[in-house]
Scaffold this motif. Structure first.
Motif, short mmCIF file in Angstrom:
data_model
loop_
_atom_site.label_atom_id
_atom_site.label_comp_id
_atom_site.label_asym_id
_atom_site.label_seq_id
_atom_site.Cartn_x
_atom_site.Cartn_y
_atom_site.Cartn_z
N ALA A 167 -50.44 27.81 -0.30
CA ALA A 167 -51.13 28.68 -1.27
C ALA A 167 -50.17 29.09 -2.39
O ALA A 167 -50.57 29.15 -3.56
N VAL A 168 -48.93 29.37 -2.03
CA VAL A 168 -47.93 29.74 -3.04
C VAL A 168 -47.66 28.56 -3.97
O VAL A 168 -47.55 28.71 -5.20
N ARG A 169 -47.56 27.36 -3.40
CA ARG A 169 -47.36 26.17 -4.23
C ARG A 169 -48.54 25.96 -5.18
O ARG A 169 -48.35 25.66 -6.37
N VAL A 208 -53.46 21.37 3.52
CA VAL A 208 -52.67 21.49 2.29
C VAL A 208 -53.58 21.79 1.11
O VAL A 208 -53.31 22.69 0.31
N LEU A 209 -54.68 21.04 1.01
CA LEU A 209 -55.52 21.10 -0.18
C LEU A 209 -56.24 22.45 -0.33
O LEU A 209 -56.24 23.04 -1.42
N VAL A 210 -56.85 22.95 0.74
CA VAL A 210 -57.64 24.17 0.63
C VAL A 210 -56.79 25.38 0.26
O VAL A 210 -57.11 26.11 -0.71
N PRO A 211 -55.69 25.67 0.99
CA PRO A 211 -54.86 26.81 0.56
C PRO A 211 -54.30 26.64 -0.86
O PRO A 211 -54.21 27.61 -1.60
N ALA A 212 -53.95 25.40 -1.21
CA ALA A 212 -53.40 25.16 -2.55
C ALA A 212 -54.44 25.46 -3.62
O ALA A 212 -54.12 26.09 -4.65
N LEU A 213 -55.67 25.05 -3.41
CA LEU A 213 -56.73 25.30 -4.39
C LEU A 213 -57.05 26.79 -4.48
O LEU A 213 -57.32 27.30 -5.58
N ILE A 214 -57.06 27.47 -3.35
CA ILE A 214 -57.30 28.92 -3.38
C ILE A 214 -56.18 29.63 -4.14
O ILE A 214 -56.44 30.47 -5.01
N GLY A 215 -54.95 29.28 -3.82
CA GLY A 215 -53.82 29.87 -4.53
C GLY A 215 -53.85 29.55 -6.01
O GLY A 215 -53.53 30.40 -6.85
N MET A 216 -54.28 28.33 -6.35
CA MET A 216 -54.35 27.92 -7.75
C MET A 216 -55.38 28.76 -8.51
O MET A 216 -55.10 29.24 -9.62
N ALA A 217 -56.57 28.95 -7.92
CA ALA A 217 -57.62 29.71 -8.59
C ALA A 217 -57.23 31.18 -8.77
O ALA A 217 -57.40 31.75 -9.86
N VAL A 218 -56.67 31.78 -7.73
CA VAL A 218 -56.28 33.19 -7.81
C VAL A 218 -55.17 33.38 -8.84
O VAL A 218 -55.22 34.30 -9.68
#
Length: 307
Positions: free
Chosen positions: A12-14, A80-90
């Motif tokens: 998510a941080v990435r 990898v994809l779901v947390p990354a996309l959530i972190g990206m949107a926020v």
């Protein structure tokens, strides 16, 4: 369990780092994705999702079932994809509200920092294929560097915020997200839609945001499959092109320029250079740490085999 939770937070941080970059004109989300090791996962995952949706839409109505679609979905690295996309949107929303105005105030220092970051990042696609460059590779990279340099030097337009214009602008901007070196925000700035888009995010303008998101989804679905194919089948030459694009796009991050891309006299040079060097050192440190980590993993793997 703790390790799993930590992995989700890390991804998510990435993703947040990628989202933050997309709110800032000049720095590319694709470049940051390369920096944090998300690029291949994002492109590959998005490509499989697009293929899965396409096969679901075409196969199920014809009575062929969901098997081919589910096979595509299984190839996505969802943890990898779901947390990354959530972190990206926020992070994108938070950066648009809080960080983008700050960057506008200290534009020269911010651009210097990003210039140093991207300059050091050239090493990542340059060495990413693990193959030696030949003379014609440098020629290809130079051609695309010149194209990116010319594109990022164009003066900004002033397009209307008509839904059709916003839709196609978003489709083009999202393509820049997946191309290291080109910034989606910079594309919007060139089209004259950066400020309206940031204002819409800050004001939660749902009609504008909805049209913009639909354009992003459309552009991503059309473009990501092409890039996925190139990375999977022509990996080395694709990285050569991406290296050239990143090098040429440094024109957009030159600290001494105005809003019309006209070059300005170099002022406050020591502090500005300090920011550029700082950004460069941060990325070099990340690359060195990653190389040592990979070397340690190889040593451990050989030890496991010998045992």
């Amino acid at each position: 369990m703790a390790k799993s939770v930590g992995s989700y937070i890390f991804n998510a941080v990435r993703g947040g780092a990628v989202g933050t970059s997309e709110a800032l004109p000049g720095i590319s989300g694709g470049t940051v994705a390369l920096m944090v090791g998300l690029y291949d996962k994002l492109i590959g995952g998005a490509g499989h999702v697009v293929s899965g949706i396409k096969r679901y839409v075409t196969d199920v109505p014809r009575g062929k079932g969901k098997e081919r679609a589910q096979e595509q979905f299984r190839q996505v690295d969802w943890p990898v994809l779901v947390p990354a996309l959530i972190g990206m949107a926020v992070a994108l929303i938070l950066a648009a509200v809080f960080l983008a105005p700050l960057v506008e105030v200290y534009a020269q220092y911010a651009y210097a920092l990003f210039f140093g970051l991207v300059l050091a990042c050239l090493w990542i696609p340059y060495t990413g294929a693990g193959k030696k460059w030949k003379a014609w590779h440098y020629a290809v990279a130079l051609v695309f560097a010149v194209l990116a340099f010319l594109l990022t030097g164009l003066p900004g337009a002033n397009l209307p915020t008509h839904p059709v214009v916003v839709f196609f602008a978003a489709a083009v901007a999202i393509c820049a997200l997946v191309l290291p070196g080109l910034s989606g925000s910079f594309i919007l700035l060139t089209l004259g839609l950066y400020e309206p888009t940031m204002a819409a995010l800050r004001a939660a303008d749902l009609p504008y945001i909805t049209v913009f998101v639909l354009g992003m989804i459309t552009g991503l679905a059309l473009f990501v499959k092409v890039l996925q194919f190139l990375l999977e089948n022509h990996h080395h030459i694709t990285l050569v092109v991406l290296t050239g694009l990143m090098a040429g796009s440094l024109r957009a991050l030159w600290p001494w320029q105005d809003e019309n891309r006209d070059l300005l006299p170099m002022t406050d040079v020591p502090v500005t250079l300090a920011f550029a060097v700082g950004g460069f050192v941060v990325v070099v440190g990340m690359i060195v740490w990653e190389q040592r980590k990979l070397a340690q993993q190889r040593v451990e793997a050989r030890q496991d085999v010998s045992v």
